[in-house]
Design a protein around this motif. Sequence first.
Motif, PDB file in Angstrom:
ATOM      1  N   GLY A  27      -2.985   0.606  -3.937  1.00 58.81           N
ATOM      2  CA  GLY A  27      -2.496  -0.691  -3.491  1.00 58.81           C
ATOM      3  C   GLY A  27      -2.528  -1.731  -4.581  1.00 58.81           C
ATOM      4  O   GLY A  27      -3.283  -1.640  -5.546  1.00 58.81           O
ATOM      5  N   ILE A  28      -1.686  -2.724  -4.417  1.00 57.59           N
ATOM      6  CA  ILE A  28      -1.682  -3.899  -5.284  1.00 57.59           C
ATOM      7  C   ILE A  28      -1.505  -5.116  -4.389  1.00 57.59           C
ATOM      8  O   ILE A  28      -0.689  -5.113  -3.469  1.00 57.59           O
ATOM      9  CB  ILE A  28      -0.595  -3.831  -6.380  1.00 57.59           C
ATOM     10  N   ASP A  29      -2.323  -6.124  -4.630  1.00 50.91           N
ATOM     11  CA  ASP A  29      -2.270  -7.379  -3.873  1.00 50.91           C
ATOM     12  C   ASP A  29      -2.185  -8.533  -4.854  1.00 50.91           C
ATOM     13  O   ASP A  29      -2.664  -8.444  -5.989  1.00 50.91           O
ATOM     14  CB  ASP A  29      -3.531  -7.584  -3.033  1.00 50.91           C
ATOM     15  N   TRP A  30      -1.625  -9.611  -4.384  1.00 55.58           N
ATOM     16  CA  TRP A  30      -1.700 -10.882  -5.098  1.00 55.58           C
ATOM     17  C   TRP A  30      -2.285 -11.874  -4.110  1.00 55.58           C
ATOM     18  O   TRP A  30      -1.749 -12.067  -3.021  1.00 55.58           O
ATOM     19  CB  TRP A  30      -0.323 -11.345  -5.583  1.00 55.58           C
ATOM     20  N   GLY A  31      -3.421 -12.448  -4.476  1.00 53.15           N
ATOM     21  CA  GLY A  31      -4.093 -13.394  -3.603  1.00 53.15           C
ATOM     22  C   GLY A  31      -4.251 -14.738  -4.278  1.00 53.15           C
ATOM     23  O   GLY A  31      -4.366 -14.824  -5.499  1.00 53.15           O
ATOM     24  N   TYR A  32      -4.246 -15.789  -3.474  1.00 53.30           N
ATOM     25  CA  TYR A  32      -4.440 -17.143  -3.981  1.00 53.30           C
ATOM     26  C   TYR A  32      -5.672 -17.736  -3.318  1.00 53.30           C
ATOM     27  O   TYR A  32      -5.711 -17.900  -2.095  1.00 53.30           O
ATOM     28  CB  TYR A  32      -3.219 -18.020  -3.698  1.00 53.30           C
ATOM     29  N   LYS A  89     -11.392 -22.985  -9.719  1.00 54.10           N
ATOM     30  CA  LYS A  89     -10.584 -22.760  -8.528  1.00 54.10           C
ATOM     31  C   LYS A  89     -10.083 -21.314  -8.561  1.00 54.10           C
ATOM     32  O   LYS A  89      -9.746 -20.787  -9.608  1.00 54.10           O
ATOM     33  CB  LYS A  89      -9.415 -23.721  -8.501  1.00 54.10           C
ATOM     34  N   GLY A  90     -10.056 -20.669  -7.391  1.00 53.76           N
ATOM     35  CA  GLY A  90      -9.633 -19.270  -7.329  1.00 53.76           C
ATOM     36  C   GLY A  90      -8.262 -19.056  -7.938  1.00 53.76           C
ATOM     37  O   GLY A  90      -8.074 -18.229  -8.807  1.00 53.76           O
ATOM     38  N   GLY A  91      -7.259 -19.817  -7.474  1.00 52.79           N
ATOM     39  CA  GLY A  91      -5.902 -19.672  -8.003  1.00 52.79           C
ATOM     40  C   GLY A  91      -5.317 -18.311  -7.709  1.00 52.79           C
ATOM     41  O   GLY A  91      -5.796 -17.571  -6.869  1.00 52.79           O
ATOM     42  N   GLY A  92      -4.247 -17.944  -8.405  1.00 53.68           N
ATOM     43  CA  GLY A  92      -3.577 -16.663  -8.207  1.00 53.68           C
ATOM     44  C   GLY A  92      -4.288 -15.534  -8.940  1.00 53.68           C
ATOM     45  O   GLY A  92      -4.613 -15.673 -10.113  1.00 53.68           O
ATOM     46  N   GLN A  93      -4.527 -14.434  -8.243  1.00 55.04           N
ATOM     47  CA  GLN A  93      -5.227 -13.293  -8.819  1.00 55.04           C
ATOM     48  C   GLN A  93      -4.555 -12.000  -8.374  1.00 55.04           C
ATOM     49  O   GLN A  93      -4.354 -11.800  -7.175  1.00 55.04           O
ATOM     50  CB  GLN A  93      -6.679 -13.239  -8.326  1.00 55.04           C
ATOM     51  N   PRO A  94      -4.218 -11.101  -9.304  1.00 55.87           N
ATOM     52  CA  PRO A  94      -3.753  -9.762  -8.892  1.00 55.87           C
ATOM     53  C   PRO A  94      -4.964  -8.866  -8.634  1.00 55.87           C
ATOM     54  O   PRO A  94      -6.006  -9.002  -9.280  1.00 55.87           O
ATOM     55  CB  PRO A  94      -2.969  -9.270 -10.110  1.00 55.87           C
ATOM     56  N   HIS A  95      -4.823  -7.960  -7.675  1.00 56.69           N
ATOM     57  CA  HIS A  95      -5.907  -7.030  -7.340  1.00 56.69           C
ATOM     58  C   HIS A  95      -5.325  -5.641  -7.148  1.00 56.69           C
ATOM     59  O   HIS A  95      -4.300  -5.480  -6.495  1.00 56.69           O
ATOM     60  CB  HIS A  95      -6.620  -7.460  -6.058  1.00 56.69           C
ATOM     61  N   PHE A  96      -5.987  -4.634  -7.716  1.00 48.82           N
ATOM     62  CA  PHE A  96      -5.555  -3.245  -7.601  1.00 48.82           C
ATOM     63  C   PHE A  96      -6.585  -2.474  -6.795  1.00 48.82           C
ATOM     64  O   PHE A  96      -7.778  -2.740  -6.900  1.00 48.82           O
ATOM     65  CB  PHE A  96      -5.411  -2.617  -8.994  1.00 48.82           C
ATOM     66  N   MET A  97      -6.120  -1.508  -6.010  1.00 52.01           N
ATOM     67  CA  MET A  97      -7.005  -0.690  -5.192  1.00 52.01           C
ATOM     68  C   MET A  97      -6.648   0.770  -5.318  1.00 52.01           C
ATOM     69  O   MET A  97      -5.481   1.111  -5.373  1.00 52.01           O
ATOM     70  CB  MET A  97      -6.896  -1.082  -3.741  1.00 52.01           C
ATOM     71  N   ILE A  98      -7.665   1.594  -5.345  1.00 52.05           N
ATOM     72  CA  ILE A  98      -7.480   3.039  -5.319  1.00 52.05           C
ATOM     73  C   ILE A  98      -8.454   3.566  -4.296  1.00 52.05           C
ATOM     74  O   ILE A  98      -9.642   3.264  -4.332  1.00 52.05           O
ATOM     75  CB  ILE A  98      -7.764   3.664  -6.700  1.00 52.05           C
ATOM     76  N   GLY A  99      -7.947   4.344  -3.354  1.00 46.20           N
ATOM     77  CA  GLY A  99      -8.794   4.887  -2.297  1.00 46.20           C
ATOM     78  C   GLY A  99      -8.887   3.942  -1.119  1.00 46.20           C
ATOM     79  O   GLY A  99      -8.499   2.780  -1.195  1.00 46.20           O
ATOM     80  N   GLN A 100      -9.400   4.456  -0.027  1.00 50.29           N
ATOM     81  CA  GLN A 100      -9.538   3.680   1.195  1.00 50.29           C
ATOM     82  C   GLN A 100     -10.678   2.688   1.040  1.00 50.29           C
ATOM     83  O   GLN A 100     -11.754   3.052   0.615  1.00 50.29           O
ATOM     84  CB  GLN A 100      -9.801   4.623   2.369  1.00 50.29           C
ATOM     85  N   ARG A 132       0.848  -1.193   0.000  1.00 44.69           N
ATOM     86  CA  ARG A 132       0.000   0.000   0.000  1.00 44.69           C
ATOM     87  C   ARG A 132       0.877   1.234   0.000  1.00 44.69           C
ATOM     88  O   ARG A 132       1.864   1.302   0.725  1.00 44.69           O
ATOM     89  CB  ARG A 132      -0.892   0.064   1.239  1.00 44.69           C
ATOM     90  N   LEU A 133       0.501   2.223  -0.801  1.00 45.07           N
ATOM     91  CA  LEU A 133       1.172   3.521  -0.854  1.00 45.07           C
ATOM     92  C   LEU A 133       0.141   4.583  -0.512  1.00 45.07           C
ATOM     93  O   LEU A 133      -0.892   4.666  -1.181  1.00 45.07           O
ATOM     94  CB  LEU A 133       1.707   3.813  -2.264  1.00 45.07           C
ATOM     95  N   HIS A 134       0.419   5.355   0.513  1.00 46.51           N
ATOM     96  CA  HIS A 134      -0.441   6.482   0.847  1.00 46.51           C
ATOM     97  C   HIS A 134       0.346   7.735   0.531  1.00 46.51           C
ATOM     98  O   HIS A 134       1.322   8.056   1.196  1.00 46.51           O
ATOM     99  CB  HIS A 134      -0.856   6.463   2.315  1.00 46.51           C
ATOM    100  N   LEU A 135      -0.059   8.430  -0.522  1.00 48.50           N
ATOM    101  CA  LEU A 135       0.650   9.605  -0.996  1.00 48.50           C
ATOM    102  C   LEU A 135      -0.228  10.836  -0.840  1.00 48.50           C
ATOM    103  O   LEU A 135      -1.429  10.780  -1.137  1.00 48.50           O
ATOM    104  CB  LEU A 135       1.040   9.427  -2.470  1.00 48.50           C
ATOM    105  N   PRO A 136       0.351  11.953  -0.399  1.00 48.16           N
ATOM    106  CA  PRO A 136      -0.444  13.180  -0.294  1.00 48.16           C
ATOM    107  C   PRO A 136      -1.016  13.560  -1.664  1.00 48.16           C
ATOM    108  O   PRO A 136      -0.411  13.311  -2.699  1.00 48.16           O
ATOM    109  CB  PRO A 136       0.563  14.226   0.179  1.00 48.16           C
ATOM    110  N   MET A 137      -2.181  14.108  -1.663  1.00 50.22           N
ATOM    111  CA  MET A 137      -2.880  14.581  -2.866  1.00 50.22           C
ATOM    112  C   MET A 137      -3.404  13.437  -3.739  1.00 50.22           C
ATOM    113  O   MET A 137      -4.214  13.683  -4.618  1.00 50.22           O
ATOM    114  CB  MET A 137      -1.980  15.495  -3.725  1.00 50.22           C
ATOM    115  N   ILE A 138      -2.950  12.215  -3.539  1.00 51.51           N
ATOM    116  CA  ILE A 138      -3.427  11.087  -4.347  1.00 51.51           C
ATOM    117  C   ILE A 138      -4.266  10.152  -3.494  1.00 51.51           C
ATOM    118  O   ILE A 138      -5.284   9.662  -3.925  1.00 51.51           O
ATOM    119  CB  ILE A 138      -2.252  10.327  -4.996  1.00 51.51           C
ATOM    120  N   GLY A 139      -3.829   9.893  -2.280  1.00 49.99           N
ATOM    121  CA  GLY A 139      -4.534   8.981  -1.387  1.00 49.99           C
ATOM    122  C   GLY A 139      -3.901   7.603  -1.412  1.00 49.99           C
ATOM    123  O   GLY A 139      -2.721   7.442  -1.712  1.00 49.99           O
TER     124      GLY A 139
END
Length: 186
Positions: free
Chosen positions: A158-163, A173-184, A148-155
Amino acid sequence: DNTMSNNDRYRWIEYHKWSLKADWYYPLSSNQKLILRASAQMGFIGTYDKHKPSPFEGFQMGGDGMSGYNLYGVDVVGLRGYENGSLTPENQKSMAYNKYTLEIRNPFVDKGQTIIYGLAFAEAGNAFDKLRNFDPFLVKRSVGVGVRLHLPMIGMIGIDWGYGFDRDIYGRKGGGQPHFMIGQQF
């Protein structure tokens, strides 16, 4: 009742929607930088008349919890390690859900308003088409890592890799999945 017209079927639709969430943070190191986060969530929608279920509202589960659209008030609930919406019953919304998360966080950079931290997580949850089918122990499980990166003016970014260990509603089967996040994420 299939003999009713839509005007009669959806006249005076009444329902109640409940969402509960609890988060607990505990420092694991003496400098209080290594943090354990435990979280539990659940939600359900009930009706006052079983013959008039609401076509609105509901929950959609799976993936990063982000969605480019909101369909009739459907709450999107992320469960990393699975594709978006892949744990939602086939009618594209559920009437009940539960989710449990354990996460360990450790900051790499903590300079003023700029914070960068890594995390490892374990999640479990499921979505149910009817409240009577709700079972808090019938869960789909996943583990993973993220940044997770919390940057001023951007908020928050995040990037996750989940299995995901279990099969979704399509039998995949779920397997490996990348996930991106913006905002809280709430």
